[in-house]
Scaffold this active site. Structure first.
Site, PDB file in Angstrom:
ATOM      1  N   HIS A  61       1.000 -13.187  10.891  1.00  0.00           N
ATOM      2  CA  HIS A  61       2.430 -12.893  10.798  1.00  0.00           C
ATOM      3  C   HIS A  61       2.750 -11.640  11.605  1.00  0.00           C
ATOM      4  O   HIS A  61       1.859 -11.040  12.228  1.00  0.00           O
ATOM      5  CB  HIS A  61       2.895 -12.797   9.340  1.00  0.00           C
ATOM      6  CG  HIS A  61       2.186 -11.748   8.532  1.00  0.00           C
ATOM      7  ND1 HIS A  61       2.386 -10.416   8.724  1.00  0.00           N
ATOM      8  CD2 HIS A  61       1.267 -11.858   7.544  1.00  0.00           C
ATOM      9  CE1 HIS A  61       1.641  -9.732   7.881  1.00  0.00           C
ATOM     10  NE2 HIS A  61       0.938 -10.584   7.153  1.00  0.00           N
ATOM     11  N   HIS A  64       0.629  -8.522  11.615  1.00  0.00           N
ATOM     12  CA  HIS A  64      -0.606  -8.524  12.406  1.00  0.00           C
ATOM     13  C   HIS A  64      -0.278  -8.328  13.888  1.00  0.00           C
ATOM     14  O   HIS A  64      -1.026  -7.686  14.619  1.00  0.00           O
ATOM     15  CB  HIS A  64      -1.334  -9.866  12.268  1.00  0.00           C
ATOM     16  CG  HIS A  64      -1.690 -10.214  10.854  1.00  0.00           C
ATOM     17  ND1 HIS A  64      -1.333 -11.396  10.273  1.00  0.00           N
ATOM     18  CD2 HIS A  64      -2.348  -9.512   9.911  1.00  0.00           C
ATOM     19  CE1 HIS A  64      -1.767 -11.427   9.030  1.00  0.00           C
ATOM     20  NE2 HIS A  64      -2.382 -10.290   8.775  1.00  0.00           N
ATOM     21  N   CYS A 169     -10.627  -5.432  -6.501  1.00  0.00           N
ATOM     22  CA  CYS A 169      -9.516  -6.263  -5.997  1.00  0.00           C
ATOM     23  C   CYS A 169     -10.054  -7.124  -4.858  1.00  0.00           C
ATOM     24  O   CYS A 169     -10.512  -6.596  -3.844  1.00  0.00           O
ATOM     25  CB  CYS A 169      -8.350  -5.408  -5.483  1.00  0.00           C
ATOM     26  SG  CYS A 169      -7.114  -6.442  -4.637  1.00  0.00           S
ATOM     27  N   CYS A 172      -8.113  -6.556  -1.521  1.00  0.00           N
ATOM     28  CA  CYS A 172      -8.468  -5.353  -0.751  1.00  0.00           C
ATOM     29  C   CYS A 172      -9.964  -5.355  -0.425  1.00  0.00           C
ATOM     30  O   CYS A 172     -10.405  -4.544   0.367  1.00  0.00           O
ATOM     31  CB  CYS A 172      -8.201  -4.077  -1.534  1.00  0.00           C
ATOM     32  SG  CYS A 172      -6.522  -3.823  -2.032  1.00  0.00           S
ATOM     33  N   CYS A 187      -3.952  -4.159  -9.210  1.00  0.00           N
ATOM     34  CA  CYS A 187      -4.106  -3.549  -7.897  1.00  0.00           C
ATOM     35  C   CYS A 187      -2.759  -2.949  -7.500  1.00  0.00           C
ATOM     36  O   CYS A 187      -1.757  -3.666  -7.474  1.00  0.00           O
ATOM     37  CB  CYS A 187      -4.538  -4.585  -6.871  1.00  0.00           C
ATOM     38  SG  CYS A 187      -4.442  -3.928  -5.213  1.00  0.00           S
ATOM     39  N   HIS A 190      -1.533  -4.906  -4.259  1.00  0.00           N
ATOM     40  CA  HIS A 190      -1.212  -6.338  -4.344  1.00  0.00           C
ATOM     41  C   HIS A 190      -0.514  -6.731  -5.632  1.00  0.00           C
ATOM     42  O   HIS A 190      -0.116  -7.885  -5.795  1.00  0.00           O
ATOM     43  CB  HIS A 190      -2.491  -7.161  -4.160  1.00  0.00           C
ATOM     44  CG  HIS A 190      -3.058  -7.028  -2.782  1.00  0.00           C
ATOM     45  ND1 HIS A 190      -4.023  -6.104  -2.457  1.00  0.00           N
ATOM     46  CD2 HIS A 190      -2.734  -7.662  -1.635  1.00  0.00           C
ATOM     47  CE1 HIS A 190      -4.286  -6.196  -1.181  1.00  0.00           C
ATOM     48  NE2 HIS A 190      -3.532  -7.117  -0.655  1.00  0.00           N
ATOM     49  N   LYS A 338       6.753  -4.309   1.778  1.00  0.00           N
ATOM     50  CA  LYS A 338       5.838  -4.622   2.869  1.00  0.00           C
ATOM     51  C   LYS A 338       5.816  -6.123   3.102  1.00  0.00           C
ATOM     52  O   LYS A 338       5.668  -6.898   2.165  1.00  0.00           O
ATOM     53  CB  LYS A 338       4.433  -4.134   2.488  1.00  0.00           C
ATOM     54  CG  LYS A 338       3.385  -4.481   3.511  1.00  0.00           C
ATOM     55  CD  LYS A 338       1.980  -4.155   3.038  1.00  0.00           C
ATOM     56  CE  LYS A 338       0.967  -4.782   3.988  1.00  0.00           C
ATOM     57  NZ  LYS A 338      -0.410  -4.659   3.540  1.00  0.00           N
ATOM     58  N   LYS A 341       1.334 -11.561   3.231  1.00  0.00           N
ATOM     59  CA  LYS A 341       0.959 -12.793   2.545  1.00  0.00           C
ATOM     60  C   LYS A 341       1.214 -12.674   1.045  1.00  0.00           C
ATOM     61  O   LYS A 341       1.736 -13.586   0.404  1.00  0.00           O
ATOM     62  CB  LYS A 341      -0.532 -13.031   2.792  1.00  0.00           C
ATOM     63  CG  LYS A 341      -1.084 -14.197   2.007  1.00  0.00           C
ATOM     64  CD  LYS A 341      -2.568 -14.344   2.269  1.00  0.00           C
ATOM     65  CE  LYS A 341      -3.134 -15.444   1.409  1.00  0.00           C
ATOM     66  NZ  LYS A 341      -3.852 -14.969   0.254  1.00  0.00           N
TER      67      LYS A 341
HETATM   68  N1  MSP Z   1      -9.565  -6.942   7.708  1.00  0.00           N
HETATM   69  C1  MSP Z   1      -8.961  -5.710   7.334  1.00  0.00           C
HETATM   70  C2  MSP Z   1      -9.083  -4.710   8.450  1.00  0.00           C
HETATM   71  C3  MSP Z   1     -10.478  -4.422   8.876  1.00  0.00           C
HETATM   72  S1  MSP Z   1     -10.506  -3.320  10.214  1.00  0.00           S
HETATM   73  C4  MSP Z   1     -12.100  -2.910  10.393  1.00  0.00           C
HETATM   74  C5  MSP Z   1      -7.484  -5.940   7.004  1.00  0.00           C
HETATM   75  N2  MSP Z   1      -6.944  -7.044   7.496  1.00  0.00           N
HETATM   76  S2  MSP Z   1      -5.422  -7.512   7.263  1.00  0.00           S
HETATM   77  O1  MSP Z   1      -5.288  -8.737   7.981  1.00  0.00           O
HETATM   78  O2  MSP Z   1      -5.121  -7.547   5.878  1.00  0.00           O
HETATM   79  O3  MSP Z   1      -4.527  -6.413   7.863  1.00  0.00           O
HETATM   80  C6  MSP Z   1      -4.701  -6.027   9.185  1.00  0.00           C
HETATM   81  C7  MSP Z   1      -3.700  -4.992   9.602  1.00  0.00           C
HETATM   82  O4  MSP Z   1      -2.406  -5.575   9.564  1.00  0.00           O
HETATM   83  C8  MSP Z   1      -3.685  -3.770   8.707  1.00  0.00           C
HETATM   84  O5  MSP Z   1      -3.735  -2.612   9.503  1.00  0.00           O
HETATM   85  C9  MSP Z   1      -2.358  -3.835   8.026  1.00  0.00           C
HETATM   86  O6  MSP Z   1      -1.812  -2.570   7.827  1.00  0.00           O
HETATM   87  C10 MSP Z   1      -1.546  -4.616   9.063  1.00  0.00           C
HETATM   88  N3  MSP Z   1      -0.394  -5.203   8.444  1.00  0.00           N
HETATM   89  C11 MSP Z   1      -0.325  -6.264   7.579  1.00  0.00           C
HETATM   90  N4  MSP Z   1       0.957  -6.369   7.143  1.00  0.00           N
HETATM   91  C12 MSP Z   1       1.714  -5.402   7.693  1.00  0.00           C
HETATM   92  C13 MSP Z   1       3.062  -5.074   7.693  1.00  0.00           C
HETATM   93  N5  MSP Z   1       3.936  -5.699   6.940  1.00  0.00           N
HETATM   94  N6  MSP Z   1       3.469  -4.082   8.523  1.00  0.00           N
HETATM   95  C14 MSP Z   1       2.624  -3.441   9.390  1.00  0.00           C
HETATM   96  N7  MSP Z   1       1.354  -3.725   9.420  1.00  0.00           N
HETATM   97  C15 MSP Z   1       0.842  -4.579   8.481  1.00  0.00           C
HETATM   98  O7  MSP Z   1      -6.904  -5.098   6.376  1.00  0.00           O
END
Ligand code: MSP
Length: 703
Positions: A61, A64, A169, A172, A187, A190, A338, A341
């Site tokens: 999304h 990411h 969690c 996380c 959590c 979440h 935020k 998912k």
């Molecule tokens: N897999 C771990 C990261 C491991 S790095 C060695 C993880 N993955 S994640 O898919 O959940 O999130 C990846 C990144 O996307 C995180 O930095 C998270 O902050 C970012 N984002 C997910 N949703 C977000 C928003 N709504 N806004 C901005 N960034 C966000 O965590």
């Protein structure tokens, strides 16, 4: 291998780079430049940027896409300035949640992760992201190198075996610090119940790194940014560090611990290592590691602790140079929460792609939200910005300038001459100022302000055109030289603006550049080397088309709302809560934070059961201990907080509904293996047991 913890070397190298390459930033006494170049062993400057690697248990999304776009912009900025750069992104594919997501779909885990990785790549493709490498934590080369990192830490005495029990969690992938008095901890990120896990585990001696970490933060203010996050981390670490559990026996889908194959590595140990394993650290070929490390890590503030505390501690322990900077950005919000998912409220990349170009999305995200801070993102705001800043701003400046050059000069762009008015000189100065400001802000990762500076330049050129009215000058043959000077100034200003905005908007910048009849590629010209009035070989302006057509807000919003309408069988999403039915029946309006998807619901196993035995729990006024038959052959013990309203005799023999796949929990020293369902009635929440209107066999699943 690059040896030593290198705190000292790292520090002196930083100062060296500041003095050579970012001298203008030093003028800003309280700012640190986050963009410093790494000098490779060959004496060349390199730049290495990473995004977090994404979990493959969710669809890609906009949250990411965000850090990935930023990394792309940074890489293009550096390449444009002749710096050899490397941009890494990828996927984090191990851990209990991914194991569970695959199980819920009934597919083998590897098949599941392969599919989602493709989904990520496909979703990212239309955003113009030119990453150099997509690392997967299931890559064999990564797995082997992580095992090597583990062995080094073990040999150096940083790892020991013990017993871990705590609140975990699964989202996380982290044990949480919970006040032991809390009976049902959730959590905080979440907003879901934590699971109690107890198991044998290997521990990393994180506590021993408190002092070296604090020293590093102190010595290298650029290491953690922005300052507000840096202060948070410092106070967290100053409060003391506990050793970190870095293996799991309960998780099968992970990298086996060397010498202890019944343990898998803690997913963060595995994931964080990607930043060096991707460059070949720990493999036969370390050339890229030698060339590009250390990195600028872009991370969301929600995963700062892992990057600011665990990761540098692992590296220090192994004697590997630390990253140059960990920059924690803010969250993209929707309805104040935020996007993601968990809340199911994220802006979908498919919808975005259908209605907006990559450059529009990239510009919007980096202009609208101050990097480092949280920011609300809506389709409406995106359309408004696209129309005001792009269509009416940059796009309009380009088409009016080019159209006049074509009409008045037969398409041959005039070049700045010595003879010109004060006004034109002021434009030149203001563009130079905009470029300087742009660079200063960009180097501190203040993308929004950098773009603001570029747009101040655009506004100055626009005003200049309006003030000088070239369309009037064109009617007066005696004003030919003046007309030439005016259009030469506007054209030259536009050229410099395009050069600085090109990393943000590569496609449209190239398009406008071409329409302007300019040679080469704006992404290959260093804006700081481009001078006002450079001698250039220009082609004639022929084809002009608007780079940013105006968007029809009403039409797009209505299309988006049709596309995002949920199918009849699914609950409404916050994007599109259907209008009330014509019969007068009203639709339930559920707050965004409470909406779950059908996938979330099916994870909860609800089953019919009969209470076989019941008794009060000594010294616990609210608790009944129940023994229930769930049709499993073996009865289960469940603890229920209903003793103030039901006596043991009331419940024995009753048919009840039980959440049968909850992790076991201990209450008053007794293990509870499930939870019964009851309505919570009135202000006092009086429990009323849920049951059936007709007989149902024990173990029957409710769906
Ligand atoms: N897999 C771990 C990261 C491991 S790095 C060695 C993880 N993955 S994640 O898919 O959940 O999130 C990846 C990144 O996307 C995180 O930095 C998270 O902050 C970012 N984002 C997910 N949703 C977000 C928003 N709504 N806004 C901005 N960034 C966000 O965590």
């Amino acid at each position: 291998m690059k040896g030593g913890t290198e705190a000292a070397t790292h520090g002196s190298r930083f100062i060296h780079h500041v003095s050579r390459f970012t001298f203008h930033v030093l003028r800003l006494t309280h700012h640190v430049s986050l963009i410093t170049f790494h000098e490779s062993d060959m004496g060349e400057n390199t730049f290495y940027v990473t995004t977090p690697i994404y979990y493959v248990n969710a669809k890609p999304h906009i949250g990411h896409a965000y850090p990935t776009i930023v990394a792309d912009v940074l890489t293009r900025f550096h390449r444009q300035r002749g710096i050899d750069s490397y941009f890494l992104t990828g996927t984090d594919e191990h851990g209990i949640n991914i194991e569970r997501a695959a199980a819920a779909r009934g597919v083998p885990v590897k098949e599941h992760v392969d599919e989602i990785v493709e989904e990520f790549k496909t979703a990212f493709a239309p955003l113009g992201l030119e990453y150099d490498q997509w690392i997967r934590t299931t890559d064999p080369i990564h797995e082997a190198a992580v095992a090597k990192l583990w062995r080094i830490l073990d040999e150096r005495g940083h790892i020991y075996k013990s017993q871990y029990e705590g609140w975990y969690c699964g989202n996380c992938n982290e044990f949480k610090d919970v006040d032991e008095k809390t009976t049902d901890p959730m959590c905080p990120i979440h907003e879901r119940p934590l699971e109690r896990l107890a198991e044998e585990s290997y521990f990393f001696r994180l506590s021993e790194f408190q002092k070296p970490l604090l020293e590093h933060y102190e010595k290298h203010p650029e290491f953690l940014q922005p300052d507000v996050r840096r202060n948070e981390v410092i106070s967290f670490v100053a409060g003391g560090l506990k050793d970190l559990s870095i293996s799991r026996v309960s998780v099968k889908w992970g990298i086996p611990v060397p010498g202890a194959p019944d343990h898998t590595m803690y997913v963060w140990f595995d994931a964080l290592s990607n930043y060096i394993t991707a460059l070949g650290w720990g493999s036969e070929s370390q050339a890229k590691f030698e060339r590009y490390w250390p990195a600028l890590h872009l991370v969301g503030k929600d995963i700062l602790r892992m990057h600011a505390v665990y990761w540098p501690a692992f590296l220090m322990g192994a004697g590997i140079e630390l990253p140059r900077t960990v920059y924690a950005h803010g969250m993209l919000l929707r309805g104040g929460q935020k996007m993601g998912k968990t809340l199911g409220n994220a802006i979908d990349l498919g919808v975005l792609k259908r209605h907006f170009t990559a450059d529009t999305i990239r510009y919007f995200l980096l202009r609208e939200v101050a990097f480092g801070q949280d920011g609300e993102v809506t389709y409406e705001a995106l359309i408004d910005r696209a129309n005001s800043d792009l269509a009416d701003g940059l796009g309009n400046l380009a088409s009016r300038t080019l159209t006049m050059v074509r009409n008045y000069f037969d398409g041959q762009p005039p070049r700045p001459a010595r003879e010109r008015g004060d006004d034109a000189e002021d434009v030149e100065n203001r563009i130079a100022e905009a470029k300087r400001k742009f660079d200063d802000e960009f180097r501190q990762l203040n993308f929004s302000r950098a773009l603001e500076a570029a747009w101040a330049g655009i506004a100055r050129i626009d005003k200049f055109i309006t003030d000088n009215q070239p369309w009037k000058l064109a009617k007066d043959p005696a004003a030919r030289a003046q007309l030439e000077a005016v259009l030469a100034t506007a054209y030259e200003g536009l050229r410099h603006v395009i050069l600085i905005v090109a990393p943000f908007m590569p496609v449209t910048s190239r398009e406008i550049w071409k329409q302007m009849g300019l040679p080469d590629d704006p992404l290959r010209i260093n804006p700081n080397e481009a001078k006002w009035g450079d001698k250039l070989e220009l082609s004639k302006i022929e084809h002009i088309s608007p780079a940013f057509p105006k968007l029809d807000k009403e039409r797009i919003m209505s299309e988006i709302s049709n596309e995002t309408a949920p199918p009849a069988s699914e609950p409404p999403t916050p994007e599109n809560i259907p209008a009330p039915a014509p019969t007068g029946a009203t639709q339930a309006v559920v707050p965004a934070s409470q909406i779950i998807t059908i996938d979330d619901f099916v994870k909860v196993e609800l089953r019919a059961a009969t209470v076989l035995e019941a008794e009060r729990v000594p010294k616990a006024d609210k608790l009944l201990r129940l023994v229930v038959d769930l049709g499993e052959g073996q009865p289960r013990q469940i603890l229920a907080g209903i003793a103030e309203h039901y006596s043991p005799e009331d419940v024995v023999g009753r048919k009840i509904i039980v959440v049968s796949n909850l992790a076991p929990r201990k209450l008053r020293g007794l293990e509870s293996n499930g939870m019964l369902l009851a309505a919570s009635v009135g202000e006092n929440g009086r429990p009323v047991l849920a049951t059936f209107g007709e007989d149902v066999p024990n173990g029957t699943r409710l769906k």
